[in-house]
Design a protein around this motif. Structure first.
Motif, short mmCIF file in Angstrom:
data_model
loop_
_atom_site.label_atom_id
_atom_site.label_comp_id
_atom_site.label_asym_id
_atom_site.label_seq_id
_atom_site.Cartn_x
_atom_site.Cartn_y
_atom_site.Cartn_z
N UNK A 30 7.69 -0.66 -3.02
CA UNK A 30 6.37 -1.23 -2.75
C UNK A 30 5.30 -0.55 -3.60
N UNK A 31 5.25 0.79 -3.56
CA UNK A 31 4.17 1.51 -4.25
C UNK A 31 4.31 1.47 -5.77
N UNK A 32 5.53 1.24 -6.27
CA UNK A 32 5.70 1.15 -7.72
C UNK A 32 5.49 -0.27 -8.23
N UNK A 33 5.35 -1.24 -7.32
CA UNK A 33 5.20 -2.64 -7.72
C UNK A 33 4.09 -2.87 -8.71
N UNK A 34 2.98 -2.16 -8.54
CA UNK A 34 1.85 -2.32 -9.48
C UNK A 34 1.36 -0.97 -9.99
N UNK A 79 15.38 13.58 0.47
CA UNK A 79 14.32 13.69 1.49
C UNK A 79 13.57 12.37 1.57
N UNK A 80 13.26 11.96 2.81
CA UNK A 80 12.44 10.76 3.01
C UNK A 80 10.98 11.17 3.05
N UNK A 81 10.11 10.35 2.48
CA UNK A 81 8.68 10.67 2.39
C UNK A 81 7.83 9.45 2.70
N UNK A 82 6.66 9.69 3.29
CA UNK A 82 5.69 8.63 3.54
C UNK A 82 4.93 8.35 2.25
N UNK A 83 4.79 7.07 1.91
CA UNK A 83 4.11 6.68 0.68
C UNK A 83 2.96 5.72 0.97
N UNK A 84 1.84 5.95 0.29
CA UNK A 84 0.68 5.05 0.40
C UNK A 84 -0.06 5.05 -0.93
N UNK A 85 -0.37 3.86 -1.42
CA UNK A 85 -1.22 3.73 -2.61
C UNK A 85 -2.67 3.93 -2.22
N UNK A 86 -3.49 4.32 -3.20
CA UNK A 86 -4.92 4.47 -2.95
C UNK A 86 -5.49 3.14 -2.48
N UNK A 87 -6.47 3.21 -1.58
CA UNK A 87 -7.09 2.01 -1.02
C UNK A 87 -7.97 1.33 -2.08
N UNK A 88 -7.97 0.01 -2.06
CA UNK A 88 -8.87 -0.75 -2.92
C UNK A 88 -10.16 -1.04 -2.16
N UNK A 89 -11.24 -1.24 -2.87
CA UNK A 89 -12.54 -1.46 -2.24
C UNK A 89 -12.58 -2.74 -1.42
N UNK A 90 -11.70 -3.70 -1.70
CA UNK A 90 -11.72 -4.98 -0.97
C UNK A 90 -10.73 -5.02 0.19
N UNK A 91 -10.16 -3.85 0.58
CA UNK A 91 -9.20 -3.81 1.68
C UNK A 91 -9.86 -3.36 2.96
N UNK A 92 -9.20 -3.70 4.08
CA UNK A 92 -9.63 -3.18 5.37
C UNK A 92 -9.27 -1.71 5.45
N UNK A 93 -10.11 -0.92 6.08
CA UNK A 93 -9.83 0.50 6.31
C UNK A 93 -9.16 0.60 7.67
#
Length: 198
Positions: A30-34, A79-93
């Protein structure tokens, strides 16, 4: 900036120790998709800069300061790790403001299963205690959580089934280390009010 809403559970595929750093390779479709060189991805709550992307694996350089202040130094291939991309300005927080700048580490102390959730108790470094309040926000391994109880040296969070299933927190056992990031707003308020009292 991040929100503490984990996008996927990734897997460490390589750790290359260097003299004063390490190069981490992580698989996450998911996080490498873009993802591109220079993008930010939070790994267990630590903001890392993408150095390279190859297929569904990205690499990032982790400096000594980050290894010293976080639990990333204990990661190994598999090891399993939690991944999150940086938030975009047009996303819900969806969570809360998370910078990916770890304030310290804690340890899982206990897990108390309920019918639909688990209460997890974690150690709390003394220096962070003043920033943690009941019903306040905290990021644990990059997961935005609500504090349900706090003592002088520990705090508790309730984990819903989604968090248990989709993040590393569902697998952490007593004794396992976690990254902690307190609410940045609390730190700013403290500094501003200290200046007003002076």
């Amino acid at each position: 900036m991040f929100t503490g809403i984990v996008e996927e559970l990734g897997e460490v595929v390589g750790v290359e120790p260097q003299s004063d750093a390490a190069r981490l390779s992580v698989r996450g479709a998911v996080v490498t998709g873009d993802a591109r060189h220079g993008d930010s991805i939070a790994v267990n709550g630590v903001c890392l800069t993408v150095a390279d992307v190859e297929g569904d694996v990205f690499t990032a350089d982790v400096m000594k300061e980050t290894l010293d202040r976080s639990s990333l130094g204990v990661l190994r291939p598999g090891s399993r790790v939690n991944l999150e991309r940086a938030v975009r300005a047009d996303q819900r927080l969806g969570g809360h403001i998370v910078q990916g700048h770890v304030d310290g580490t804690g340890v899982v102390l206990s897990r108390e299963p309920g019918e639909h959730w688990e209460v997890v108790r974690l150690s709390l470094p003394e220096a962070l205690n003043r920033y943690v309040v009941q019903k306040g926000s905290i990021a644990v391994d990059g997961v935005s959580l609500t504090v349900v109880g706090v003592d002088t040296d520990a705090f508790a969070v309730s984990l819903i089934p989604t968090t248990l299933d989709l993040t590393t927190l569902g697998r952490k056992q007593p004794g396992d280390p976690v990254n902690l990031e307190v609410d940045i707003i609390a730190k700013y308020v403290e500094k501003l009010t200290a200046g007003a009292r002076a």
